[in-house]
Design an enzyme around this catalytic site. Structure first.
Site, short mmCIF file in Angstrom:
data_model
loop_
_atom_site.label_atom_id
_atom_site.label_comp_id
_atom_site.label_asym_id
_atom_site.label_seq_id
_atom_site.Cartn_x
_atom_site.Cartn_y
_atom_site.Cartn_z
N LYS A 53 0.84 -1.20 0.00
CA LYS A 53 0.00 0.00 0.00
C LYS A 53 0.88 1.25 0.00
O LYS A 53 0.56 2.23 -0.69
CB LYS A 53 -0.94 -0.02 1.22
CG LYS A 53 -2.07 -1.01 1.06
CD LYS A 53 -2.77 -1.31 2.38
CE LYS A 53 -3.69 -2.53 2.22
NZ LYS A 53 -4.13 -3.07 3.51
N GLN A 97 -5.09 -2.00 9.59
CA GLN A 97 -4.77 -3.29 8.98
C GLN A 97 -5.26 -4.44 9.87
O GLN A 97 -4.94 -4.49 11.06
CB GLN A 97 -3.26 -3.40 8.75
CG GLN A 97 -2.81 -4.68 8.09
CD GLN A 97 -3.32 -4.82 6.65
OE1 GLN A 97 -3.28 -3.88 5.87
NE2 GLN A 97 -3.82 -6.00 6.32
N ASP A 120 -11.68 2.03 4.07
CA ASP A 120 -11.83 0.57 4.08
C ASP A 120 -13.31 0.18 3.95
O ASP A 120 -13.63 -0.98 3.71
CB ASP A 120 -11.28 0.03 5.41
CG ASP A 120 -10.44 -1.20 5.22
OD1 ASP A 120 -10.23 -1.59 4.06
OD2 ASP A 120 -10.01 -1.78 6.23
#
Ligand code: NDP
Length: 284
Positions: A53, A97, A120
């Site tokens: 990322k 994460q 997200d």
């Protein structure tokens, strides 16, 4: 039957080109999109995702504001990091994460993210908006699957779709997106009785289980479109949930692993970050 290979690298490159154009427009208007990724612990898979990322951000011109916490970080420590990112105007998107270490409350962490920065798409607000059919930030992996289906012209209206997996990350939001696209959707899980028979009815079969090669030819109707979300690390390398060699001859179209859904997830994260930046700047 020779199936169409649904190429995630190709479609993700297309999404990236669009994202880049939007970034250039934003930058010209004085806004540089920023993404904050929070990684807790030293899980090698999570570290490798976060590194990828960071590279995506660098390539596209998105500023990374990453925070790495030790595996024994406290909930208070994690909350403080999220609060700091929420309050930083240079940060337009925040991603926690997953998985988090077991002693941390993932629900609390996700819900603490400012919904306008929830790139997200997992905040209760974002999932609620999806459920209500309202515009909003959509979960990256399911959104990536939808974009692939769109780019390859897969007919969704009226199609019988079977999604295996009911996680908040993939299965549930994807089932909702397919429903929104007028599929008739069945969402399966570990308690589904006679999974094979259910799957064999699918025009569109999506597997998001996390079991290497579990979906063999006996699960697939001739001519079905097969999307393999699974990413499983085996001694032989990364493999999906679908036994590609066995299933491909039956399918009309199929995604490979690697090179299928994986690159789409990352591309959609970048796209969501730019959407959040544009919304924050009043430019969307
Ligand atoms: P979860 O472990 O959260 O969910 C797995 C789902 O599969 C659960 O709903 C579970 O059912 C179901 N399941 C497990 N075993 C069976 C079985 N034998 N039969 C039927 N259903 C079963 O995983 P995620 O949703 O987070 O991820 C799924 C897979 O997708 C993983 O391989 C992950 O690595 C991959 N992934 C890939 C991404 C990408 O970018 N390509 C992004 C995110 C995930 P139950 O709910 O009953 O336990």
């Amino acid at each position: 039957m020779t199936p169409t290979i649904i190429d995630g690298k190709l479609v993700s490159a297309l999404v990236e080109r669009e994202t880049l154009a939007r970034i250039e427009a934003l930058t010209a208007a004085g806004v540089t999109p920023g993404l904050g990724v929070v990684l807790v612990g030293d899980d090698p898979a999570s570290e490798s995702y976060v590194n990828m990322k960071e590279r995506d951000c660098a390539r596209l011109g998105i500023t990374s504001f990453d925070t790495r916490l030790r595996a024994d970080a406290t909930q208070d420590g994690l909350d403080a990091v999220i609060d700091a990112l929420n309050g930083d105007p240079r940060v337009h998107g925040i991603l926690i994460q997953q998985p988090l270490p077991r002693h941390l409350d993932v629900e609390e962490a996700v819900a603490r993210v400012d919904p306008s920065k929830d790139v997200d798409g997992l905040h209760p607000d974002s999932l609620g908006r999806l459920m209500r059919g309202l515009p909003g930030l959509r979960a990256c992996t399911p959104a990536g699957v939808m974009r692939m289906l769109q780019e390859y012209g897969v007919t969704l209206s009226g199609a019988r779709a079977v999604v295996i997996g009911r996680s908040l990350l993939v299965g549930r939001p994807l089932a909702m997106m397919l429903l929104e696209a007028d599929c008739t959707v069945t969402c399966c899980h570990s308690r589904t009785v006679d999974l094979r028979s259910v799957c064999r009815e699918a025009d569109l079969l999506v597997s998001a289980i996390g079991r290497p090669g579990m979906i063999g030819a006996g699960f697939v109707k001739k001519g079905a479109v097969v999307i393999d979300v699974g990413i499983n690390r085996t001694p032989g390398g990364l493999v999906g949930d679908v036994d590609f060699e066995a299933v491909a001859p039956l399918a009309s179209a199929i995604t490979p692993v690697p090179g299928g859904v994986g690159p789409m997830t990352r591309a959609m994260l970048m796209s969501n970050t730019v959407t959040a930046a544009a919304l924050a700047a009043g430019a969307a």
